[in-house]
Design an enzyme around this catalytic site. Structure first.
Site, PDB file in Angstrom:
ATOM      1  N   GLU A 123     -11.306   1.052  -3.778  1.00 49.87           N
ATOM      2  CA  GLU A 123     -10.707   1.469  -2.510  1.00 49.87           C
ATOM      3  C   GLU A 123      -9.447   2.280  -2.816  1.00 49.87           C
ATOM      4  O   GLU A 123      -9.142   2.582  -3.969  1.00 49.87           O
ATOM      5  CB  GLU A 123     -10.381   0.233  -1.653  1.00 49.87           C
ATOM      6  CG  GLU A 123      -9.493  -0.772  -2.361  1.00 49.87           C
ATOM      7  CD  GLU A 123      -9.320  -2.077  -1.607  1.00 49.87           C
ATOM      8  OE1 GLU A 123      -9.661  -2.138  -0.417  1.00 49.87           O
ATOM      9  OE2 GLU A 123      -8.832  -3.042  -2.222  1.00 49.87           O
ATOM     10  N   ASP A 176       0.815  -1.221   0.000  1.00 53.31           N
ATOM     11  CA  ASP A 176       0.000   0.000   0.000  1.00 53.31           C
ATOM     12  C   ASP A 176       0.848   1.269   0.000  1.00 53.31           C
ATOM     13  O   ASP A 176       0.657   2.164   0.835  1.00 53.31           O
ATOM     14  CB  ASP A 176      -0.952   0.021   1.205  1.00 53.31           C
ATOM     15  CG  ASP A 176      -1.749  -1.253   1.343  1.00 53.31           C
ATOM     16  OD1 ASP A 176      -2.132  -1.820   0.312  1.00 53.31           O
ATOM     17  OD2 ASP A 176      -1.975  -1.699   2.485  1.00 53.31           O
TER      18      ASP A 176
END
Length: 535
Positions: free
Chosen positions: A198, A24
């Site tokens: 997302e 991420d």
């Protein structure tokens, strides 16, 4: 007239640039310094921030969430904790948005995910006390608009049956003066047919607002979607060649699971993408090193859509980076005698600071672990671990430990989460006395792998090792540090991977020093040194 893209010359990097569990990535540039923040999940301190001046060499610069007032994950679910931080800078200070996921599960309707903001003028800190923002979803980020206003984005989680759980990207203004969200919240993007929308980030360029999102879920279908609008509030049109990045249709590529990205530009206008990826042992097989961070070069002419510099939408293993002045960092020492006032930054604990978990640095060197709860606990585990970053690596240590009974254990562990680990432990056996055995937990099922413990005599140190040799790993021991003996059979490296551990998990393998005393007496184990090498 459309401006010509800058000429791309420079050095070639090999992906991933951050090996081992580094998912991420949130990348930004401040002047000539590049920073990259990654998720840490249940590992403490929270958030790993890396620093580079040439986009090739990266050093671990900060772990901002280093005290309980910023982050207390005791009790958090495995693969909960810190999800997808966002690191940004408004010209005056760093802003770190982070999510602490207290509970989640593949089959669970709810995700208790709390979003916070902390700030600092220097990447090394000190970081401010946290500002609670919302709990409506996860993967929150902050966008600093040109007019000085600040906006929070996150995905919205919809728990209701029959609904799209990934309900869209929500936008709301943040007031620095009031230290809270203000005004209405609005969903500005509901995603594409790829679904599972997302990881939002917004960038302003050439009069457009570009909304970058992750889609497809964080496995083989992972992808990067890009949309744009003349207004921050939308409506957003999707890139005509979407997805911008994915490996879903190329299962034989060495770089897989490519998605969850962020963007950065160099001072001369060259654009780059940081994204997570995985390297499976076999095509769409297990990834023992976890989700890692890679970089891709972009071509982004003025007013147009960006594309990968190599064309198409597949991640490249070898990528040409801009010609920035080389800036290597000192190598991280392989040997650690634990002689400093604090643990070196590569070492991490589970869910809470070391001092709250029975971890003690001894005067003159050495690490003392006071036995706490079992490795299956999600609360107080005396364990100090570091990422496995290569499948050709070894961790060795020397431990002095005098267990009084079978409830006291200490040793060396290959750890994924509380339900998945393999442990070479010293304990006490009624027949063998102080003795070794290899124990494991595989998706919650506990085993002891030797029919009879191996006696190691009373008193004195024992030397322990775990060696990764490609697709397998094996434990060993020595009584003098010179002559080594294998213990038990090799294990498959994929045993400790996202794919094997529960079917959907988010961390990679750690190699750890640990001690348990499930009798509650807190028996200590002294680890004199540790050495991690790759070969």
């Amino acid at each position: 007239m459309t401006a010509e893209p800058p000429t791309r010359t420079g050095v070639t990097i090999t992906n991933p640039v951050l090996r081992g569990f580094h998912p991420d990535p949130s990348i930004l540039r401040v002047g000539t310094d590049y920073y990259l923040a990654t998720s840490t999940f249940q590992w403490y301190p929270g958030v790993a921030v890396y620093h580079s001046r040439d986009l090739v060499n990266w050093r671990l610069a900060a772990r901002p969430l280093d005290r309980l007032s910023l982050l207390d994950m005791r009790g958090d679910a495995d693969s909960g904790g810190i999800w997808a931080p966002c690191l940004s800078h408004d010209g005056e200070q760093f802003h770190l948005i982070y999510t602490d996921v207290k509970s989640w599960g593949i089959s669970e309707a709810f995700k208790d995910s709390h979003n916070y903001l902390t700030t600092a003028t220097s990447i090394e800190g000190p970081w401010s006390e946290p500002v609670p923002l919302n709990s409506s979803g996860f993967d929150a980020s902050m966008f600093h608009d040109e007019d000085g206003r600040k906006w929070l984005l996150n995905m919205v989680w919809d728990h209701r049956p029959g609904r799209n759980a990934f309900a869209g990207i929500v936008l709301q203004e943040y007031s620095p003066a009031e230290r809270r969200l203000v005004g209405p919240s609005e969903i500005i993007f509901t995603g594409t047919d790829i679904k599972v929308t997302e990881g939002p980030h917004v960038y302003r360029k050439d009069g457009w607002y570009y909304l970058l999102t992750a889609e497809g879920g964080t496995s083989w279908e992972h992808a990067v979607t890009l949309a744009r609008s003349r207004s921050l509030h939308g409506p957003y049109e999707v890139h005509p060649q979407n997805p911008l990045l994915t490996a879903v249709d190329a299962p034989n590529l060495p770089i897989q699971k490519s998605g969850h990205a962020s963007l950065v530009s160099t001072p001369d206008g060259q654009w780059l993408m940081a994204h997570l990826c995985g390297r499976p042992l076999t095509p769409q097989g297990e990834c023992p090193l976890g989700r890692e961070t890679a970089l891709q070069a972009l071509e982004w002419p003025e007013g147009e859509w960006p594309t990968l510099a190599q064309g198409g939408h597949h991640p490249a293993e070898h990528v040409q980076m801009p010609a920035l002045p080389a800036h290597p960092w000192p190598a991280v020492p392989t040997y650690d005698d634990f002689a400093g006032p604090d643990l070196r930054p590569e070492w991490m604990t589970l869910r809470a600071p070391a001092q709250h978990l029975g971890v003690e640095l001894l005067e003159g060197g050495g690490l003392r672990l006071h036995g706490r709860e079992s490795l299956m606990s999600r609360h107080h585990v005396a364990l100090v671990g570091r990422r496995l970053q290569s499948l050709h690596a070894r961790l060795r240590t020397e431990v002095t430990f005098s267990p009084e009974d079978f409830q006291q254990m200490a040793g060396l562990c290959a750890y994924y989460d509380s339900r998945n680990w393999v442990y070479l432990r010293v304990s006490r056996d009624e027949r063998a006395g102080r003795a070794l055995n290899v124990t494991s937990c595989e998706n919650g099922v506990y085993r002891e792998h030797l029919a009879q413990d191996i006696g190691v005599g009373e008193g004195g140190p024992v030397f322990l090792e775990v060696v990764y040799d490609g697709p397998t790993f094996q434990f060993g021991y020595s009584m003098d540090g010179e002559v080594w003996h294998a213990v038990g059979e090799p294990f498959g490296a994929g045993l400790l991977s996202d794919e094997h551990c529960g079917g959907l998990s988010f961390t990679g393998t750690y190699l750890a020093l640990t001690c348990q005393d499930i009798s509650g007496r807190r028996a200590p184990a002294d680890f004199h040194w540790a050495e991690y090498i790759e070969f």
